[in-house]
Scaffold this motif. Sequence first.
Motif, PDB file in Angstrom:
ATOM      1  N   VAL A   1      25.228 -20.133  37.636  1.00 29.84           N
ATOM      2  CA  VAL A   1      25.586 -18.976  38.453  1.00 29.84           C
ATOM      3  C   VAL A   1      27.100 -18.784  38.468  1.00 29.84           C
ATOM      4  O   VAL A   1      27.607 -17.660  38.335  1.00 29.84           O
ATOM      5  N   GLY A   2      27.846 -19.886  38.633  1.00 29.68           N
ATOM      6  CA  GLY A   2      29.304 -19.775  38.686  1.00 29.68           C
ATOM      7  C   GLY A   2      29.896 -19.239  37.395  1.00 29.68           C
ATOM      8  O   GLY A   2      30.710 -18.299  37.404  1.00 29.68           O
ATOM      9  N   LEU A   3      29.491 -19.804  36.268  1.00 32.01           N
ATOM     10  CA  LEU A   3      30.029 -19.361  34.981  1.00 32.01           C
ATOM     11  C   LEU A   3      29.539 -17.959  34.610  1.00 32.01           C
ATOM     12  O   LEU A   3      30.291 -17.170  34.025  1.00 32.01           O
ATOM     13  N   SER A   4      28.297 -17.653  34.952  1.00 35.18           N
ATOM     14  CA  SER A   4      27.786 -16.304  34.660  1.00 35.18           C
ATOM     15  C   SER A   4      28.539 -15.251  35.469  1.00 35.18           C
ATOM     16  O   SER A   4      28.860 -14.178  34.959  1.00 35.18           O
ATOM     17  N   LEU A   5      28.810 -15.574  36.733  1.00 39.10           N
ATOM     18  CA  LEU A   5      29.565 -14.640  37.579  1.00 39.10           C
ATOM     19  C   LEU A   5      30.980 -14.455  37.043  1.00 39.10           C
ATOM     20  O   LEU A   5      31.484 -13.323  36.950  1.00 39.10           O
ATOM     21  N   LEU A   6      31.637 -15.549  36.698  1.00 43.23           N
ATOM     22  CA  LEU A   6      33.000 -15.464  36.154  1.00 43.23           C
ATOM     23  C   LEU A   6      33.019 -14.664  34.858  1.00 43.23           C
ATOM     24  O   LEU A   6      33.876 -13.788  34.664  1.00 43.23           O
ATOM     25  N   THR A   7      32.063 -14.929  33.980  1.00 40.20           N
ATOM     26  CA  THR A   7      32.006 -14.217  32.707  1.00 40.20           C
ATOM     27  C   THR A   7      31.718 -12.734  32.908  1.00 40.20           C
ATOM     28  O   THR A   7      32.313 -11.875  32.242  1.00 40.20           O
ATOM     29  N   ALA A   8      30.810 -12.419  33.831  1.00 38.93           N
ATOM     30  CA  ALA A   8      30.484 -11.016  34.085  1.00 38.93           C
ATOM     31  C   ALA A   8      31.691 -10.262  34.642  1.00 38.93           C
ATOM     32  O   ALA A   8      31.932  -9.107  34.264  1.00 38.93           O
TER      33      ALA A   8
ATOM     34  N   PHE B   1      32.689  -9.362  22.749  1.00 43.79           N
ATOM     35  CA  PHE B   1      32.490 -10.557  23.573  1.00 43.79           C
ATOM     36  C   PHE B   1      31.178 -10.500  24.347  1.00 43.79           C
ATOM     37  O   PHE B   1      30.543 -11.530  24.576  1.00 43.79           O
ATOM     38  N   ARG B   2      30.748  -9.312  24.755  1.00 43.05           N
ATOM     39  CA  ARG B   2      29.446  -9.190  25.410  1.00 43.05           C
ATOM     40  C   ARG B   2      28.333  -9.617  24.469  1.00 43.05           C
ATOM     41  O   ARG B   2      27.390 -10.300  24.874  1.00 43.05           O
ATOM     42  N   ALA B   3      28.427  -9.222  23.216  1.00 46.24           N
ATOM     43  CA  ALA B   3      27.411  -9.613  22.230  1.00 46.24           C
ATOM     44  C   ALA B   3      27.464 -11.110  21.952  1.00 46.24           C
ATOM     45  O   ALA B   3      26.428 -11.767  21.822  1.00 46.24           O
TER      46      ALA B   3
ATOM     47  N   PRO C   1      23.350 -42.864  29.947  1.00 43.74           N
ATOM     48  CA  PRO C   1      22.650 -42.014  30.922  1.00 43.74           C
ATOM     49  C   PRO C   1      23.499 -40.881  31.488  1.00 43.74           C
ATOM     50  O   PRO C   1      23.049 -39.730  31.543  1.00 43.74           O
ATOM     51  N   THR C   2      24.736 -41.175  31.894  1.00 43.11           N
ATOM     52  CA  THR C   2      25.576 -40.136  32.505  1.00 43.11           C
ATOM     53  C   THR C   2      25.923 -39.044  31.501  1.00 43.11           C
ATOM     54  O   THR C   2      25.813 -37.843  31.806  1.00 43.11           O
ATOM     55  N   TRP C   3      26.326 -39.459  30.308  1.00 43.79           N
ATOM     56  CA  TRP C   3      26.657 -38.492  29.276  1.00 43.79           C
ATOM     57  C   TRP C   3      25.438 -37.682  28.873  1.00 43.79           C
ATOM     58  O   TRP C   3      25.534 -36.472  28.637  1.00 43.79           O
ATOM     59  N   ALA C   4      24.283 -38.319  28.775  1.00 44.05           N
ATOM     60  CA  ALA C   4      23.069 -37.618  28.352  1.00 44.05           C
ATOM     61  C   ALA C   4      22.698 -36.514  29.338  1.00 44.05           C
ATOM     62  O   ALA C   4      22.363 -35.392  28.933  1.00 44.05           O
ATOM     63  N   MET C   5      22.754 -36.795  30.640  1.00 49.21           N
ATOM     64  CA  MET C   5      22.447 -35.775  31.649  1.00 49.21           C
ATOM     65  C   MET C   5      23.478 -34.656  31.613  1.00 49.21           C
ATOM     66  O   MET C   5      23.139 -33.475  31.719  1.00 49.21           O
ATOM     67  N   PHE C   6      24.758 -35.028  31.458  1.00 49.38           N
ATOM     68  CA  PHE C   6      25.813 -34.005  31.403  1.00 49.38           C
ATOM     69  C   PHE C   6      25.580 -33.041  30.244  1.00 49.38           C
ATOM     70  O   PHE C   6      25.639 -31.820  30.416  1.00 49.38           O
ATOM     71  N   TRP C   7      25.278 -33.581  29.069  1.00 48.70           N
ATOM     72  CA  TRP C   7      25.102 -32.712  27.908  1.00 48.70           C
ATOM     73  C   TRP C   7      23.808 -31.923  27.969  1.00 48.70           C
ATOM     74  O   TRP C   7      23.729 -30.806  27.446  1.00 48.70           O
ATOM     75  N   ALA C   8      22.790 -32.487  28.616  1.00 51.21           N
ATOM     76  CA  ALA C   8      21.551 -31.718  28.817  1.00 51.21           C
ATOM     77  C   ALA C   8      21.829 -30.488  29.670  1.00 51.21           C
ATOM     78  O   ALA C   8      21.338 -29.381  29.375  1.00 51.21           O
ATOM     79  N   ILE C   9      22.623 -30.662  30.740  1.00 44.28           N
ATOM     80  CA  ILE C   9      22.989 -29.532  31.597  1.00 44.28           C
ATOM     81  C   ILE C   9      23.878 -28.546  30.833  1.00 44.28           C
ATOM     82  O   ILE C   9      23.685 -27.329  30.895  1.00 44.28           O
ATOM     83  N   PHE C  10      24.837 -29.072  30.095  1.00 45.92           N
ATOM     84  CA  PHE C  10      25.772 -28.223  29.350  1.00 45.92           C
ATOM     85  C   PHE C  10      25.043 -27.355  28.331  1.00 45.92           C
ATOM     86  O   PHE C  10      25.272 -26.144  28.242  1.00 45.92           O
ATOM     87  N   VAL C  11      24.156 -27.953  27.552  1.00 46.39           N
ATOM     88  CA  VAL C  11      23.435 -27.210  26.515  1.00 46.39           C
ATOM     89  C   VAL C  11      22.538 -26.158  27.147  1.00 46.39           C
ATOM     90  O   VAL C  11      22.423 -25.023  26.642  1.00 46.39           O
ATOM     91  N   SER C  12      21.899 -26.493  28.260  1.00 45.00           N
ATOM     92  CA  SER C  12      21.038 -25.518  28.935  1.00 45.00           C
ATOM     93  C   SER C  12      21.850 -24.329  29.451  1.00 45.00           C
ATOM     94  O   SER C  12      21.431 -23.175  29.309  1.00 45.00           O
ATOM     95  N   VAL C  13      23.006 -24.604  30.048  1.00 43.63           N
ATOM     96  CA  VAL C  13      23.865 -23.522  30.541  1.00 43.63           C
ATOM     97  C   VAL C  13      24.369 -22.676  29.382  1.00 43.63           C
ATOM     98  O   VAL C  13      24.353 -21.437  29.437  1.00 43.63           O
TER      99      VAL C  13
ATOM    100  N   TYR D   1      21.820 -14.284  32.281  1.00 46.69           N
ATOM    101  CA  TYR D   1      22.205 -14.080  33.677  1.00 46.69           C
ATOM    102  C   TYR D   1      23.523 -13.321  33.788  1.00 46.69           C
ATOM    103  O   TYR D   1      23.733 -12.567  34.746  1.00 46.69           O
ATOM    104  N   THR D   2      24.391 -13.500  32.807  1.00 46.86           N
ATOM    105  CA  THR D   2      25.622 -12.704  32.767  1.00 46.86           C
ATOM    106  C   THR D   2      25.293 -11.222  32.645  1.00 46.86           C
ATOM    107  O   THR D   2      25.936 -10.378  33.290  1.00 46.86           O
ATOM    108  N   LEU D   3      24.286 -10.900  31.845  1.00 49.88           N
ATOM    109  CA  LEU D   3      23.882  -9.502  31.664  1.00 49.88           C
ATOM    110  C   LEU D   3      23.377  -8.900  32.972  1.00 49.88           C
ATOM    111  O   LEU D   3      23.694  -7.751  33.301  1.00 49.88           O
ATOM    112  N   ILE D   4      22.613  -9.678  33.741  1.00 54.20           N
ATOM    113  CA  ILE D   4      22.107  -9.183  35.034  1.00 54.20           C
ATOM    114  C   ILE D   4      23.264  -8.915  35.991  1.00 54.20           C
ATOM    115  O   ILE D   4      23.320  -7.865  36.658  1.00 54.20           O
ATOM    116  N   LEU D   5      24.206  -9.850  36.063  1.00 53.21           N
ATOM    117  CA  LEU D   5      25.345  -9.680  36.970  1.00 53.21           C
ATOM    118  C   LEU D   5      26.272  -8.564  36.492  1.00 53.21           C
ATOM    119  O   LEU D   5      26.847  -7.835  37.313  1.00 53.21           O
ATOM    120  N   LEU D   6      26.409  -8.418  35.193  1.00 53.70           N
ATOM    121  CA  LEU D   6      27.251  -7.345  34.660  1.00 53.70           C
ATOM    122  C   LEU D   6      26.653  -5.987  35.004  1.00 53.70           C
ATOM    123  O   LEU D   6      27.389  -5.040  35.347  1.00 53.70           O
TER     124      LEU D   6
END
Length: 343
Positions: A136-143, A156-158, A203-215, A222-227
């Motif tokens: 949500v934070g990054l999508s809002l900032l990007t939008a 950049f939108r594309a 473990p810590t790195w694996a969870m971090f990268w799982a979140i990063f890749v998903s985002v 979600y950026t498109l919705i906020l835009l």
Amino acid sequence: MTLSSKNPPASSALAGSAQTRRTSPFLRQVARIVDWPMAALQRLIGERRMPYVFLLPNLFFFGLFVFVPIAINFWYSVTGGPALFPSERPYVGSGQYSYLFECGSYADPSSCREDHFWRGVYNTVTFSFFQVVAMVGLSLLTAVVLNMKIKGRGFFRAVYFFPVLLSPVVVALIWKWILQRDGILNAWITAMGGDRVLFLTEPTWAMFWAIFVSVWSHMGFYTLILLAGLQAIPSDIYEAAEMDATPRWRVFWRLTLPLLWPNLVVVIVLALIRAVQTFDEVFVLTGGGPGTSTLMVVQYIYETAFSNQVQNFGLAAAASVVLGIVLFALTLAQLAYTQRKSS
């Protein structure tokens, strides 16, 4: 002398009317054939009930491929045994649910009888919280940035939306290629004189990268919705704020966020539902490891039902029912909030 497009040549008009005369009798005959049973049905059930007749085919297939599997899944959750066919499975009532929720302390997954399920629950909660906050934070900032008058805004939108078009499995394979021990990122680190980092086996790195890749892979949606929400805000409001010399941070906090809040609620709920259901990206990227550090609830359901070592259909069905209830509650919360705001 030129002919106006509004006044076609006589030859084409005659050809058009001739074609109409040739096709009209056939179409009228088809209309009569279709109209007769429909008119009889309308006289029988009434005009107000006719829309349901046209909805019946869709409702039939929706029920066949949605409600029937849900009912079968629920039956599996209250039965036991290794048999696949429902008729061959003995009824056990709430035994599968009792097995899932049998814990010494819910704060300690290792004290639970089915500890893998609760580790999946805690990992899913952790993943969902940090993923939704970052999403949500990054999508809002990007939008907000893409809504400004900047050079190459369309490009950049594309670019930001492009990862959404990729398959989640393809995204996970690309990032796994980058993050593995002999991957591109470690090659760059060693070239700079550093040591290899085990991104996917700690473990810590694996969870971090799982979140990063998903985002990274879903942020564009979600950026498109906020835009779209930002572009729906009237520009007169910002012009009035500019005339009053209102600081930009105050305009954003007092005007933009309140007007964008309905879109933000939709983004939060959709991102949360997506995060709770996450499976493909994390499964391909880490396989739930190292150990069970990135094991999610959906992966637990999959492995419990289809793993050769376990293959407990009843327990997997019970876990999926619990997950379905959570998702249903989130959906109801969104609908209730949306209706309250619109009324």
